[in-house]
Design an enzyme around this catalytic site. Structure first.
Site, PDB file in Angstrom:
ATOM      1  N   ALA A 294      36.631  53.455  48.026  1.00 52.41           N
ATOM      2  CA  ALA A 294      37.699  52.624  47.460  1.00 52.41           C
ATOM      3  C   ALA A 294      38.714  53.499  46.732  1.00 52.41           C
ATOM      4  O   ALA A 294      38.352  54.394  45.971  1.00 52.41           O
ATOM      5  CB  ALA A 294      37.110  51.596  46.503  1.00 52.41           C
ATOM      6  N   TYR A 358      47.430  60.121  41.317  1.00 52.48           N
ATOM      7  CA  TYR A 358      46.517  60.170  42.466  1.00 52.48           C
ATOM      8  C   TYR A 358      45.859  61.550  42.582  1.00 52.48           C
ATOM      9  O   TYR A 358      44.635  61.659  42.753  1.00 52.48           O
ATOM     10  CB  TYR A 358      47.298  59.838  43.734  1.00 52.48           C
ATOM     11  CG  TYR A 358      46.467  59.773  44.995  1.00 52.48           C
ATOM     12  CD1 TYR A 358      45.673  58.663  45.259  1.00 52.48           C
ATOM     13  CD2 TYR A 358      46.494  60.800  45.928  1.00 52.48           C
ATOM     14  CE1 TYR A 358      44.923  58.580  46.429  1.00 52.48           C
ATOM     15  CE2 TYR A 358      45.758  60.728  47.099  1.00 52.48           C
ATOM     16  CZ  TYR A 358      44.968  59.622  47.338  1.00 52.48           C
ATOM     17  OH  TYR A 358      44.223  59.554  48.490  1.00 52.48           O
ATOM     18  N   LYS A 362      41.870  62.502  42.347  1.00 48.98           N
ATOM     19  CA  LYS A 362      41.155  63.107  43.468  1.00 48.98           C
ATOM     20  C   LYS A 362      40.633  64.497  43.121  1.00 48.98           C
ATOM     21  O   LYS A 362      39.592  64.929  43.640  1.00 48.98           O
ATOM     22  CB  LYS A 362      42.055  63.146  44.699  1.00 48.98           C
ATOM     23  CG  LYS A 362      42.414  61.760  45.245  1.00 48.98           C
ATOM     24  CD  LYS A 362      41.163  60.944  45.585  1.00 48.98           C
ATOM     25  CE  LYS A 362      41.499  59.624  46.271  1.00 48.98           C
ATOM     26  NZ  LYS A 362      40.280  58.859  46.647  1.00 48.98           N
ATOM     27  N   THR A 393      46.892  55.776  59.146  1.00 51.33           N
ATOM     28  CA  THR A 393      46.501  54.466  58.637  1.00 51.33           C
ATOM     29  C   THR A 393      47.750  53.639  58.355  1.00 51.33           C
ATOM     30  O   THR A 393      48.877  54.112  58.503  1.00 51.33           O
ATOM     31  CB  THR A 393      45.690  54.599  57.329  1.00 51.33           C
ATOM     32  OG1 THR A 393      46.536  55.148  56.308  1.00 51.33           O
ATOM     33  CG2 THR A 393      44.470  55.497  57.528  1.00 51.33           C
TER      34      THR A 393
END
Length: 452
Positions: A294, A358, A362, A393
């Site tokens: 997720a 982000y 990560k 994607t």
């Protein structure tokens, strides 16, 4: 999302144009289909003087049905190989590196399209002298350069095998070789993988290496998560697919498709870890594999980013993983032999403009692997991460055209990866046979030039 340029390159006119103008040339990649041979041709197996791994590797590959060729017998200049495997563990100083040239130079053009190169070595930290450690560290430059030179979908990897790995036919070395030689590793190249000592069990059937395993996949409703559910179920797992309630219809469709179960849960809710643990305990009594997939993006440059964007990305992508791990481990729901696999990103390695939140989250996932894997190893649980690059994607489909094209071409494969490429890599790390593969961050990026 269709890569029209890659499709055009496969036509006659496209190939002529690429050759004339020197444009990127995306090859057709060999991906895994059940029933495929492990490798589509013989494998040349070589060894440095005093190498300790060629013999067990030879036994493993022979038992797997791979045709092995000795370099001394490879006198046919027209011979083509599906893989080149070299045991460099016997190289103890820089002068011994010449043995690498002597093995690879004659075979540089002998690999079939989508062939595989694997170099085996000893972790520099375990070497007996500074000279030996220097020589073993040099192997990284060799494999990464081969991955960029050989082209045509060829991948190259370095596998460091610790001296305390299982003797004879180490199961986790076998699982790693099976993954790297097969089509499962189509978009993995230029990686350094460490195989150590740990709990590992060979499957009864290597085509179903997750038989009997209960696997939790978060963010399973779409994209990489949906591909994960399909690959893990194909490999024999009972999949518990989790996503937010807003994605309930898509989640149910994925769970029904793979014969698994669906859990609608917002992982940022204060009681989410307890509710998830209660569900797993009551329905399954345990969870053998936890895949933290997720994740969200809330992009803005740092100077323009509001606090909510920062907080939400850190919470979903990193803090929720910590909270879930804590509860599942505290309640002993992940047994010895269990696996945790987290999804990081090359943004966490190289950084990315407009994604400080982000990239921070990560990179934190990588920190989680570094700090927690030794602790979990004492309980017989492995912890690894994958770091995807440009994957085709719905999210990447929204990227502006020129940036999207740059992301696709800036890697050794000159194309974006597919969600199944990430799923296959996580599948390998989830296998019971991969228990001695822990503490790794494996990039699924076609050997991206970013952060290389």
């Amino acid at each position: 999302m269709t890569d029209r340029y890659a499709s055009f390159v496969q036509t006659g006119a496209g190939r002529a144009l690429v050759k004339r103008l020197g444009l990127p040339d995306p090859p057709r990649l060999r991906r895994h289909t059940p029933g495929d041979p492990l490798v589509p041709g013989p494998v040349l197996l070589g060894s440095s003087t005093g190498g300790r791994l060629a013999e067990p590797v030879g036994k493993v590959l022979t038992a797997a049905g791979v045709e092995l060729v000795d370099p001394a017998a490879a006198t046919d200049a027209t011979a083509r190989f599906g893989g080149l495997v070299y045991d460099a563990s016997g190289i103890t100083d820089s002068t011994g590196l010449r043995q690498l040239y002597d093995f690879f130079h004659p075979q540089a053009r002998a690999l079939l399209a989508s062939g595989r190169v694997i170099v085996l070595g000893t972790p520099p930290a375990e070497c007996g002298s500074p000279r030996e450690a220097t020589a073993q560290r040099a192997l990284e430059g060799l494999t990464r350069s081969i991955g960029k030179e050989f082209g045509r979908g060829v991948t190259a990897q370095l596998v460091y095998v610790t001296r305390d790995a299982d003797a004879g036919t180490p199961v986790s070395l076998e699982s790693t070789l099976r993954f790297l030689l097969s089509g499962r590793s189509a978009y993995v190249s230029g990686q350094v993988i460490r195989v150590g000592a740990g709990t590992a069990a060979a499957p009864a059937d290597w085509d179903r290496p997750l038989d009997g395993q209960v696997v939790l996949v978060t963010g399973a409703a779409r994209g990489i998560g949906a591909a994960l559910a399909r690959v893990l179920a194909r490999d024999g797992a009972s999949v518990v697919a989790l996503d937010i309630p807003a994605a309930g219809d898509e989640l149910a469709a994925v769970a029904n498709e793979v014969g698994g179960s669906a859990v609608q849960l917002d992982l940022t809710a204060p009681d989410a870890p307890t509710r998830l643990a209660d569900h797993l305990a009551s329905r399954h009594g345990r969870v053998d594999v936890v895949v933290h997939n997720a994740g969200i993006t809330r992009d803005k440059t740092l100077g323009r980013m509001d606090a909510d964007r920062w907080d939400s990305v850190i919470d979903v992508n990193l803090s929720s993983q910590e909270r879930i791990n804590d509860v599942l481990l505290e309640r002993n729901l992940i047994p010895a032999g269990g696996r945790i696999v987290s999804v990081s990103s090359i943004a966490g390695i190289a950084g990315n403009r407009g994604q400080t939140n982000y990239a921070t989250s990560k990179a934190g996932v990588i920190g989680l692997v570094d700090s927690l894997s030794p602790v979990l190893g004492e309980r017989g649980i492995s912890l690894n991460a994958v770091a995807p690059g440009f994957i085709e994607t719905r999210l990447t489909a929204r990227i502006p055209l020129m940036i999207r094209e740059a992301g696709r071409r800036m890697n050794s494969m000159s194309q974006g990866g597919l969600p199944v490429d990430v799923a296959e890599t996580i599948g390998w790390l989830s296998w019971p046979a991969s228990g001695a593969v822990s503490g790794n961050v494996v990039r699924v990026c076609g050997q991206s030039l970013l952060g290389a």
